[in-house]
Design an enzyme around this catalytic site. Structure first.
Site, short mmCIF file in Angstrom:
data_model
loop_
_atom_site.label_atom_id
_atom_site.label_comp_id
_atom_site.label_asym_id
_atom_site.label_seq_id
_atom_site.Cartn_x
_atom_site.Cartn_y
_atom_site.Cartn_z
N TYR A 1 9.12 -20.97 29.67
CA TYR A 1 7.85 -20.23 30.02
C TYR A 1 7.74 -19.19 29.01
CZ TYR A 1 5.09 -16.67 32.32
OH TYR A 1 4.06 -15.73 32.71
N SER B 1 2.86 -12.21 28.80
CA SER B 1 3.54 -11.63 29.64
C SER B 1 4.90 -10.55 29.15
CB SER B 1 4.34 -12.80 30.28
OG SER B 1 5.51 -12.13 31.23
N LYS C 1 4.57 -18.49 25.79
CA LYS C 1 3.91 -17.13 25.77
C LYS C 1 3.92 -16.98 24.36
CE LYS C 1 1.98 -16.86 29.78
NZ LYS C 1 0.65 -17.24 29.94
C1 UD1 Z 1 9.35 -13.10 36.71
C2 UD1 Z 1 9.38 -13.82 35.29
C3 UD1 Z 1 8.55 -13.39 34.43
C4 UD1 Z 1 7.05 -13.68 34.77
C5 UD1 Z 1 6.92 -12.89 36.04
C6 UD1 Z 1 5.42 -13.36 36.58
C7 UD1 Z 1 12.10 -14.07 35.33
C8 UD1 Z 1 13.20 -13.82 34.94
N1 UD1 Z 1 10.91 -13.40 34.75
O1 UD1 Z 1 9.40 -11.83 36.39
O2 UD1 Z 1 8.90 -14.20 33.12
O3 UD1 Z 1 6.08 -13.36 33.92
O4 UD1 Z 1 7.70 -13.23 37.00
O5 UD1 Z 1 5.43 -14.57 37.43
O6 UD1 Z 1 11.74 -15.04 36.23
N2 UD1 Z 1 13.80 -10.19 43.37
C9 UD1 Z 1 14.53 -10.09 44.42
N3 UD1 Z 1 14.52 -10.88 45.36
C10 UD1 Z 1 13.55 -11.83 45.53
C11 UD1 Z 1 12.81 -12.12 44.31
C12 UD1 Z 1 12.66 -11.12 43.33
O7 UD1 Z 1 15.40 -8.97 44.51
O8 UD1 Z 1 13.34 -12.67 46.53
C13 UD1 Z 1 13.93 -9.20 42.21
C14 UD1 Z 1 14.07 -9.70 40.73
O9 UD1 Z 1 15.47 -9.76 40.78
C15 UD1 Z 1 13.45 -8.52 39.92
C16 UD1 Z 1 12.45 -8.07 40.71
O10 UD1 Z 1 12.50 -8.49 42.06
O11 UD1 Z 1 14.50 -7.77 39.71
C17 UD1 Z 1 11.00 -8.63 40.49
O12 UD1 Z 1 11.05 -10.12 40.45
P1 UD1 Z 1 9.98 -11.14 40.16
O13 UD1 Z 1 8.63 -10.78 41.13
O14 UD1 Z 1 10.26 -12.45 40.06
O15 UD1 Z 1 9.49 -10.74 38.81
P2 UD1 Z 1 10.26 -10.73 37.21
O16 UD1 Z 1 11.47 -11.31 37.26
O17 UD1 Z 1 10.16 -9.30 36.76
#
Ligand code: UD1
Length: 336
Positions: free
Chosen positions: A148, A124, A152
């Site tokens: 997590y 990841s 990895k």
């Molecule tokens: C997350 C994990 C990462 C993991 C990946 C796949 C964290 C910090 N990172 O990545 O380690 O490999 O998922 O499972 O958790 N967001 C919103 N609203 C929401 C949900 C998300 O605004 O309800 C935003 C988050 O703040 C982020 C983006 O959407 O900026 C993507 O979020 P997400 O899909 O959870 O992925 P990552 O955080 O990049």
């Protein structure tokens, strides 16, 4: 080649099974159905036009995996099986290390015993921690900030040592950015069994009225529109990246680490706008505080995968949103 896919009925595993079939390989799926559904086997069969071999079992069952490798005359393994919720890993680190690190060790022991020493590993972009520069390339320093991500990194270290120490091992480590989308048939896609943590499954819930609104975590980041930027990649592109990595090992590559992303950063607001454009659905949304542990922006340099694997993502944000939504609508209320 005959390929064992651990976690083969999961989101990325199931799409990779189809990409392997399309490229003329034979996938054999192993899954414990911890975060995937049994119905995936029937759906894959419907798309492929014939049943695929699915074995129910856990990667930590070394004897079962060893038997599967021999019984099915497996040439290589793609290891997807593992837990992936970051917050849960902070609350239950032992489960994460036992499943993700213990699972890899058990698998490698089984592979060694069965004389199968070719592996593609699901890693990841989380291993990069806070980016020092963008786009982020594979030689960027690593430094995970939760169990997590640490798990990895430990797995990557184990595989790197194996590739160095024992000539016969062939290893490809794939660092995924943010996989979204679904197969264009609408039959397989992302189906987290509990409450989702990732953005697209939550967007889908808000779009379908199962969630009051989508919380935008952070609107004061130093990005163009204040929301966090990620590199979203269509799961079918990601699946094709696995085939490319596997075929590079088949051609004699001994060790490689590759980013699988598009190289294109999109903010949360841009993704919501693309979703609206692709589906006509306006997702109810509201600004919320930053989520702890999130970085402002991260996106991949994809040069190495292009150069060495001959692979490049082809599908854009609109296709990712349209395919995710088609799958969600088609499977609304579907269980098992
Ligand atoms: C997350 C994990 C990462 C993991 C990946 C796949 C964290 C910090 N990172 O990545 O380690 O490999 O998922 O499972 O958790 N967001 C919103 N609203 C929401 C949900 C998300 O605004 O309800 C935003 C988050 O703040 C982020 C983006 O959407 O900026 C993507 O979020 P997400 O899909 O959870 O992925 P990552 O955080 O990049």
């Amino acid at each position: 080649m005959r390929i064992l896919l651990t976690g083969g009925c999961g989101f990325i595993g199931s799409h990779t099974a189809l990409a392997l079939l399309e490229a003329g390989h034979e996938p054999v799926l192993l899954d414990n159905f911890d975060n995937s559904r049994r119905s995936v086997a029937g759906r894959l069969a419907a798309i492929a036009g014939r049943p695929l071999t699915v074995i129910e079992g856990d990667v930590r069952d070394t004897a079962l995996v060893r038997a599967a490798l021999s019984d099915h005359r497996i040439d290589a393994v793609i290891h997807f099986a593992g837990l992936k919720a970051v917050a849960e890993s902070v609350a239950r680190p032992l489960d994460y290390y036992a499943n993700n690190v213990g699972g890899l060790l058990s698998l490698l022991e089984a592979m060694d015993a069965a004389d199968v020493r070719t592996i593609v590993f699901s890693s990841s972009a989380t291993v990069y921690g806070e980016p020092l520069c963008l786009p982020i390339a594979e030689d960027h320093p690593t430094g995970a900030i939760n169990p997590y991500g640490q798990g990895k990194l430990i797995c990557e270290t184990i595989l790197t040592d194996l590739a160095r120490a024992e000539r016969p091992w062939r290893v490809s480590i794939l660092r995924y950015f943010n996989p979204v989308g679904a197969h264009p048939s609408g039959l397989i896609g992302e189906e987290p069994t509990g409450m989702p943590n990732n953005l697209m499954p939550l967007v889908i819930r808000a779009a379908g009225g199962k969630l009051d609104l989508l919380s935008i975590y952070g609107t004061d980041y130093p990005t163009a529109d204040g929301t966090a930027v990620r590199d979203y990649i269509h799961v079918v592109d990601l699946a094709e990246g696995h085939v490319a990595a596997l075929e590079a090992l088949g051609r004699g590559e001994r060790f490689g680490v590759y980013n699988l992303g598009t190289g294109q950063g999109s903010s949360v607001k841009q993704l919501l706008a693309a979703f609206n454009g692709a589906t006509g659905v306006n997702v109810p949304q509201a600004a919320a505080p930053r989520r702890p542990g999130d970085v402002a922006a991260i996106y991949a340099s994809t040069d190495k995968a292009g150069r060495e694997l001959g692979w490049k993502a082809k599908r854009g944000l609109n296709e990712m949103c349209a395919d995710s939504w088609r799958f969600a609508k088609r499977n609304d209320g579907a269980e098992e």
